[in-house]
Design a protein around this motif. Structure first.
Motif, PDB file in Angstrom:
ATOM      1  N   ALA A  60      31.103  49.243  44.264  1.00  0.00           N
ATOM      2  CA  ALA A  60      30.112  48.120  44.683  1.00  0.00           C
ATOM      3  C   ALA A  60      28.967  48.576  43.676  1.00  0.00           C
ATOM      4  CB  ALA A  60      29.592  48.138  46.077  1.00  0.00           C
ATOM      5  N   ARG A  80      25.053  48.598  44.418  1.00  0.00           N
ATOM      6  CA  ARG A  80      24.833  47.461  45.301  1.00  0.00           C
ATOM      7  C   ARG A  80      25.207  47.680  46.778  1.00  0.00           C
ATOM      8  NH1 ARG A  80      24.548  42.293  43.126  1.00  0.00           N
ATOM      9  NH2 ARG A  80      23.973  41.788  45.093  1.00  0.00           N
ATOM     10  N   VAL A  83      26.540  44.626  48.724  1.00  0.00           N
ATOM     11  CA  VAL A  83      28.084  44.259  48.529  1.00  0.00           C
ATOM     12  C   VAL A  83      28.968  45.175  49.293  1.00  0.00           C
ATOM     13  CG1 VAL A  83      29.736  44.009  46.678  1.00  0.00           C
ATOM     14  CG2 VAL A  83      27.414  43.275  46.445  1.00  0.00           C
ATOM     15  N   ALA A  84      28.722  46.257  49.153  1.00  0.00           N
ATOM     16  CA  ALA A  84      29.675  47.491  50.120  1.00  0.00           C
ATOM     17  C   ALA A  84      29.716  47.051  51.610  1.00  0.00           C
ATOM     18  CB  ALA A  84      29.227  48.597  49.700  1.00  0.00           C
ATOM     19  N   TRP A  87      31.999  44.214  52.646  1.00  0.00           N
ATOM     20  CA  TRP A  87      33.523  44.472  52.530  1.00  0.00           C
ATOM     21  C   TRP A  87      33.882  44.436  54.043  1.00  0.00           C
ATOM     22  CZ3 TRP A  87      33.224  48.359  48.120  1.00  0.00           C
ATOM     23  CH2 TRP A  87      33.100  47.702  46.681  1.00  0.00           C
ATOM     24  N   SER A 136      29.123  52.796  46.739  1.00  0.00           N
ATOM     25  CA  SER A 136      27.936  52.225  46.176  1.00  0.00           C
ATOM     26  C   SER A 136      27.095  53.261  45.865  1.00  0.00           C
ATOM     27  CB  SER A 136      27.237  51.552  47.146  1.00  0.00           C
ATOM     28  OG  SER A 136      26.837  52.170  48.592  1.00  0.00           O
ATOM     29  N   PRO A 254      24.478  38.991  49.344  1.00  0.00           N
ATOM     30  CA  PRO A 254      25.609  39.711  48.549  1.00  0.00           C
ATOM     31  C   PRO A 254      26.815  38.592  48.775  1.00  0.00           C
ATOM     32  CG  PRO A 254      25.685  40.470  50.848  1.00  0.00           C
ATOM     33  CD  PRO A 254      24.417  39.743  50.685  1.00  0.00           C
ATOM     34  N   VAL A 256      30.784  38.437  47.330  1.00  0.00           N
ATOM     35  CA  VAL A 256      31.795  39.485  46.438  1.00  0.00           C
ATOM     36  C   VAL A 256      32.430  38.450  45.309  1.00  0.00           C
ATOM     37  CG1 VAL A 256      34.103  40.178  46.941  1.00  0.00           C
ATOM     38  CG2 VAL A 256      32.419  40.664  48.635  1.00  0.00           C
ATOM     39  N   ALA A 263      31.517  44.145  40.797  1.00  0.00           N
ATOM     40  CA  ALA A 263      30.965  43.859  42.166  1.00  0.00           C
ATOM     41  C   ALA A 263      30.216  42.539  42.267  1.00  0.00           C
ATOM     42  CB  ALA A 263      30.040  45.228  42.254  1.00  0.00           C
ATOM     43  N   SER A 264      29.829  41.942  41.505  1.00  0.00           N
ATOM     44  CA  SER A 264      28.958  40.786  41.581  1.00  0.00           C
ATOM     45  C   SER A 264      28.713  40.001  40.386  1.00  0.00           C
ATOM     46  CB  SER A 264      27.778  40.831  42.479  1.00  0.00           C
ATOM     47  OG  SER A 264      26.644  41.365  41.598  1.00  0.00           O
TER      48      SER A 264
END
Length: 358
Positions: A60, A80, A83-84, A87, A136, A254, A256, A263-264
């Motif tokens: 991430a 990020r 983002v993690a 998940w 991350s 965030p 995905v 990651a993004s």
């Protein structure tokens, strides 16, 4: 005053942009041709580039740009944690087992994890939480880069021992001004080292990958590259973050990445990729010519919007590594970072872009 522990500076639970440098031990040759022995290590550039793309699909962490030099590498990474956190637990376990597989296929690629292997992580909440945090963590990204390349290089050279001179150097980028300067500094490293004359001939850099993809673009008649840059069409640079950040259309939370290559799809500069590459090309020509010319009128607004000193632009790109040490930014950003670290000041030499010592 002793240097702060890396864990006190980099926080994997926050979104941070960091310029990372990893150098070979005794400045030995990582890539390129060794003039003393005549041995070519050029193929190792491909090792590193492929490893970075693989890590971008697992962590991430956004890779904003990179350059692979003869004895060191530069990376600009953005953690990020948001983002993690988005998940699922199973996604975290699968990504970790791609990074550290229990089994491998015949070609050496990670084997698809079995349910018992996934359950080894999923059934231990503390282990799962730790794995999520590590995915991350920029330090873990750098560890997974350095260890892999060191093992392969030592095996090829039939030697043992240290391949890298020590832990990577980390320099936090505190604002858009420092990020633009650092991105240009990294992308223009081969030009500053007299290994290339223009960005399009600077192999194994983020800029070169973007330029190659742009030259192969099928719909080049369309003026905008915003949607194209975020699509899966970028074969060489699609694993890196887009350059342009659009606060009006980009999601604030965030998201995905659907392609699974990064990651993004969030950008990192308030300029288009075309404008960034134009500024990079102009700057590279000034650095190679060893003179400062006038910045074209249509490029001036890019720097003005970020509050940068246009007259000192080339100078600070050339001297970025000497001007800033542990962090880079405006006086206000440096003061805030010093306060966060519990220090009285952070150093920046000179005042080339309105950035001064705090």
């Amino acid at each position: 005053m002793p240097r702060q522990a890396r864990g006190e500076v980099l926080d994997p639970s926050e979104v941070q942009v960091v310029h990372c440098i990893q150098r070979c031990v005794r400045r030995a040759f990582l890539c390129g041709d060794d003039p003393l022995t005549g041995t070519s290590y050029e193929h190792r550039r491909g090792w590193i580039r492929d490893r970075l793309e693989f890590l971008a699909s697992v962590f991430a962490i956004d890779c904003l740009t990179f350059s692979v030099m003869h004895n060191h590498i530069h990376l600009v990474l953005r953690s990020r944690a948001d983002v993690a956190a988005a998940w699922s637990d199973e996604e975290v376990a699968r990504r970790w087992l791609r990074l550290f597989p229990r089994r491998r296929n015949e070609d050496g690629s990670p084997a698809e994890p079995t349910k018992p292997e996934l359950d080894m992580i999923l059934n231990q909440p503390e282990v799962l939480s730790e794995r999520r945090t590590r995915l991350s963590d920029i330090s873990w990204w750098m560890r997974c880069t350095a260890e892999n390349i060191a093992r392969r290089s030592n095996a090829e050279d039939e030697v043992r021992g240290h391949f890298w001179e020590g832990r990577y150097r980390a320099q936090i980028l505190l604002d858009e001004s420092s990020l633009l300067v650092c991105a240009a500094y990294v992308d223009l490293n081969p030009i500053r080292a007299a290994l290339a004359e223009t960005p399009e001939t600077s192999d194994y850099t983020g800029a070169k990958a973007r330029i190659d993809d742009l030259s192969e673009r099928q719909d080049r008649r369309r003026p905008s590259t915003h949607d194209w840059e975020r699509s899966r069409a970028r074969r060489r640079s699609g694993w890196m973050s887009p350059i342009e950040i659009d606060e009006r259309s980009d999601a604030t939370g965030p998201v995905v990445e659907a392609s699974g290559r990064r990651a993004s799809s969030k950008g990192f500069l308030p300029v288009s990729m075309v404008r960034y590459l134009e500024l990079l090309d102009w700057t590279g020509r000034q650095l190679r010519a060893d003179k400062i010319g006038s910045i074209p009128a249509h490029l001036n607004p890019i720097l003005q919007r970020l509050g940068l000193d246009t007259h000192g632009w080339c100078d600070v790109v050339r001297k970025f590594g000497r001007i800033f040490k542990r962090a880079a930014g405006t006086p206000e950003s440096l003061a805030g970072e010093a306060c966060r670290r519990g220090q009285g000041w952070l150093c920046a030499r000179g005042n080339p872009l309105g950035l001064s010592s705090v």
